[in-house]
Design a protein around this motif. Sequence first.
Motif, mmCIF file in Angstrom:
data_model
loop_
_atom_site.group_PDB
_atom_site.id
_atom_site.type_symbol
_atom_site.label_atom_id
_atom_site.label_comp_id
_atom_site.label_asym_id
_atom_site.label_seq_id
_atom_site.Cartn_x
_atom_site.Cartn_y
_atom_site.Cartn_z
ATOM 1 N N VAL A 1 5.620 12.850 4.752
ATOM 2 C CA VAL A 1 5.576 12.990 3.043
ATOM 3 C C VAL A 1 5.353 11.816 2.214
ATOM 4 C CG1 VAL A 1 5.770 12.993 0.293
ATOM 5 C CG2 VAL A 1 6.771 14.854 2.211
ATOM 6 N N ALA A 2 6.211 10.568 3.464
ATOM 7 C CA ALA A 2 5.819 9.142 2.919
ATOM 8 C C ALA A 2 4.893 8.001 3.445
ATOM 9 C CB ALA A 2 7.291 8.139 4.103
ATOM 10 N N ALA A 3 4.027 8.625 4.839
ATOM 11 C CA ALA A 3 2.785 8.490 5.890
ATOM 12 C C ALA A 3 1.353 8.784 4.616
ATOM 13 C CB ALA A 3 2.930 9.049 7.009
ATOM 14 N N SER A 4 1.881 9.990 4.002
ATOM 15 C CA SER A 4 0.736 10.830 3.156
ATOM 16 C C SER A 4 0.736 10.068 1.779
ATOM 17 C CB SER A 4 0.788 11.902 2.702
ATOM 18 O OG SER A 4 0.624 13.213 4.392
ATOM 19 N N GLN B 1 1.393 6.471 0.836
ATOM 20 C CA GLN B 1 1.444 5.666 1.396
ATOM 21 C C GLN B 1 -0.490 5.383 2.006
ATOM 22 O OE1 GLN B 1 3.261 2.367 4.048
ATOM 23 N NE2 GLN B 1 2.460 3.369 5.656
ATOM 24 N N ALA B 2 -0.165 6.476 2.537
ATOM 25 C CA ALA B 2 -2.328 6.291 3.017
ATOM 26 C C ALA B 2 -2.808 6.768 1.541
ATOM 27 C CB ALA B 2 -2.758 7.524 4.115
ATOM 28 N N ALA B 3 -3.043 7.573 0.267
ATOM 29 C CA ALA B 3 -3.042 8.057 -0.657
ATOM 30 C C ALA B 3 -3.030 6.385 -1.849
ATOM 31 C CB ALA B 3 -2.772 9.175 -1.548
ATOM 32 N N ILE B 4 -2.200 5.833 -2.044
ATOM 33 C CA ILE B 4 -1.919 4.349 -2.045
ATOM 34 C C ILE B 4 -2.643 3.274 -2.150
ATOM 35 C CG2 ILE B 4 -0.050 2.481 -3.018
ATOM 36 C CD1 ILE B 4 1.756 4.668 -3.166
ATOM 37 N N VAL B 5 -2.930 3.245 -0.454
ATOM 38 C CA VAL B 5 -3.718 2.081 0.305
ATOM 39 C C VAL B 5 -5.906 2.226 -0.306
ATOM 40 C CG1 VAL B 5 -4.180 0.575 2.570
ATOM 41 C CG2 VAL B 5 -1.955 1.843 1.720
ATOM 42 N N GLU B 6 -5.252 3.392 -0.466
ATOM 43 C CA GLU B 6 -6.897 3.462 -0.381
ATOM 44 C C GLU B 6 -7.530 3.340 -1.320
ATOM 45 O OE1 GLU B 6 -10.490 7.596 0.260
ATOM 46 O OE2 GLU B 6 -7.948 7.694 1.004
ATOM 47 N N VAL B 7 -6.405 4.058 -2.324
ATOM 48 C CA VAL B 7 -6.993 3.193 -3.531
ATOM 49 C C VAL B 7 -7.198 2.023 -3.867
ATOM 50 C CG1 VAL B 7 -6.532 3.243 -6.435
ATOM 51 C CG2 VAL B 7 -6.085 5.483 -4.876
ATOM 52 N N LEU B 8 -5.873 1.699 -3.377
ATOM 53 C CA LEU B 8 -6.431 0.125 -3.664
ATOM 54 C C LEU B 8 -7.493 -0.821 -2.968
ATOM 55 C CD1 LEU B 8 -2.361 -0.868 -2.976
ATOM 56 C CD2 LEU B 8 -3.795 -1.037 -4.680
ATOM 57 N N VAL B 9 -7.623 -0.564 -1.681
ATOM 58 C CA VAL B 9 -8.081 -0.845 -0.094
ATOM 59 C C VAL B 9 -9.632 -0.710 -1.321
ATOM 60 C CG1 VAL B 9 -9.240 -1.246 1.626
ATOM 61 C CG2 VAL B 9 -7.464 -1.086 1.370
ATOM 62 N N THR C 1 -2.261 12.046 7.456
ATOM 63 C CA THR C 1 -2.836 13.267 6.931
ATOM 64 C C THR C 1 -2.159 14.476 6.932
ATOM 65 O OG1 THR C 1 -3.684 13.748 9.573
ATOM 66 C CG2 THR C 1 -4.907 12.147 7.746
ATOM 67 N N ALA C 2 -0.633 14.395 6.990
ATOM 68 C CA ALA C 2 0.279 15.706 7.265
ATOM 69 C C ALA C 2 -0.553 16.290 5.534
ATOM 70 C CB ALA C 2 1.614 15.381 7.289
ATOM 71 N N TYR C 3 -0.608 15.827 4.299
ATOM 72 C CA TYR C 3 -0.580 16.256 3.269
ATOM 73 C C TYR C 3 -1.857 15.506 2.534
ATOM 74 C CZ TYR C 3 4.087 17.672 4.552
ATOM 75 O OH TYR C 3 5.073 18.388 5.218
ATOM 76 N N LYS C 4 -2.772 16.654 1.681
ATOM 77 C CA LYS C 4 -3.277 15.601 1.166
ATOM 78 C C LYS C 4 -3.395 15.278 -0.655
ATOM 79 C CE LYS C 4 -7.834 14.130 0.469
ATOM 80 N NZ LYS C 4 -8.310 13.247 1.125
ATOM 81 N N ARG D 1 9.512 4.211 6.851
ATOM 82 C CA ARG D 1 9.415 5.472 7.691
ATOM 83 C C ARG D 1 8.129 6.511 7.348
ATOM 84 N NH1 ARG D 1 13.197 9.983 6.687
ATOM 85 N NH2 ARG D 1 14.678 8.151 6.601
ATOM 86 N N ALA D 2 6.897 5.966 6.886
ATOM 87 C CA ALA D 2 5.937 6.473 7.023
ATOM 88 C C ALA D 2 5.331 6.056 8.729
ATOM 89 C CB ALA D 2 5.228 5.262 6.211
ATOM 90 N N GLU D 3 6.092 4.398 9.585
ATOM 91 C CA GLU D 3 5.580 4.166 10.413
ATOM 92 C C GLU D 3 5.424 5.662 11.655
ATOM 93 O OE1 GLU D 3 8.024 0.907 11.990
ATOM 94 O OE2 GLU D 3 7.051 0.204 10.064
ATOM 95 N N GLN D 4 6.731 6.808 11.290
ATOM 96 C CA GLN D 4 7.249 7.737 12.795
ATOM 97 C C GLN D 4 6.062 9.368 11.212
ATOM 98 O OE1 GLN D 4 9.995 6.222 10.913
ATOM 99 N NE2 GLN D 4 8.943 4.975 13.509
ATOM 100 N N GLY D 5 5.245 9.015 10.650
ATOM 101 C CA GLY D 5 4.734 9.921 9.935
ATOM 102 C C GLY D 5 3.179 10.219 10.401
#
Length: 360
Positions: A254-257, A259-267, A197-200, A190-194
Motif C-alpha cells: 500500500v505504501a509503495a502504491s 507513493q507511486a500515485a503521488i509522485v506520478e501526479v507531481l512529475v 503496482t500492487a494496488y491501483k 516502508r515503500a522500499e519493500q513494497g
Amino acid sequence: MLILGFESSCDETGVALVDASGSAVPRLLGHALHSQIEMHQAYGGVVPELASRDHIRRVLPLTDAVLAQAGLPLSAVDAIAYTRGPGLAGALLVGSGVACAMAMALGKPVVPVHHLEGHLLSPFLSADPPEFPFVALLVSGGHTQLMRVDGVGRYELLGETIDDAAGEAFDKSAKLLGLGYPGGPALAKRAEQGSATAYKFPRPLLHSGDLDFSFAGLKTAVLTQVKRLAHARPEGPATPQLAEALDAAQIADVAASVQAAIVEVLVKKSLAAIESTGLNRLVVAGGVGANALLREQLNAACQKRRVRVHYPELHLCTDNGAMIALAAGLRFQAGLLPDAAAAPAYHFDVRPRWPLSELG
C-alpha cells in the motif's frame, strides 16, 4: 550585510546567519536546527502549545551556537529576519517576538519573511544554484503549488491543490497504515519493500488539462483499500486497529502504491508546467522534495527533455532558519527591503494564513 534568520512556523526551531554582501548569492555562515519530532510522536502529530513552548526554550541557545559557528558576535549582525507566516500562530509569535526584541536592542532593522518564499529560494544555497527564470514545484506541508519564478518577489501561480496537498496525502496515508509521525518519511521507507503496482490508486486531476492538484480522493481510496484488507465494514470509522489487521507485506505494498500515485501526479504536472511556460529549468522545494522516488523520476524525465532540475540540499528541505535568512538576503540584494537607514518598525504581527500570491 549579515542577516540572522529565525524559523519557528511549526515543529522545527531554526536559526542561521548569512552574508548577503555584494551581488553574489548569499553565503551561509552558520546554521542550527532543533526538530520536535520526538516530542510530538506520542500524540501522532504536532501539538501547537507544546511546539510554541519548545521554540521558547530552544531559540536563544541555537542563536549562540550559530554565532559560535560563524565566529562572530551578535553586534556584527546588520539585520534580523523571521518567519511571519504561514504557520501556527503561537509558534510564529515566538520567532517574531525574539527577532523584533533582538533587533530593537541592537538598533538594527527587522525583516518579516514568507515561509514559502524561503522554501522557494532555498536551492540558491545548494552546490548547484538555479538561475532565473524557472518553474518551481513547491511541496511543503499543506502546500502543493507550481509557480513561474522570474526573479525575487516575481512569482506567478500556475497551479495549486484544491484540497489536500501532497505532503498531507503522504502523512494521512501513513497514519492509516499505522506508520506514526512524521508520516511521509516513514511511508517512503516502508515503500522500499513494497510493490508500486500492487494496488491501483487514483491519480486525481492527472488529465484535467490544467496545473491544479487534488489528493483528497487518493486519501479516501487508501482508506477504502485498508478497510478491504482489514476485512472491516466500509462504512466503519478509521481506527488504529485497521492497520493492526494488515501484515507487513500488505503495508509495504500500500505504501509503495500510494507513493507511486503521488509522485506520478507531481512529475507529470511539473512537466506540463515546463511545457506550458517554455522554460527549461525546474526547482523543487519543500519537505516532499526530499523524496527519493520523486527526485529519481523527475531527474529521468527532465534529462530526456534537456531540462535542468535543482533541489535544496537534503538537510535544507525541511523548515530551517537558513532559508529565512537567505530569502531576506536575496530581497536585500534585489532592492526590495526598506532603507536600512530609515527608522525600523519593531511592532510585529504574524500571518498564519498568507498566500504566496500576495507577496510582492
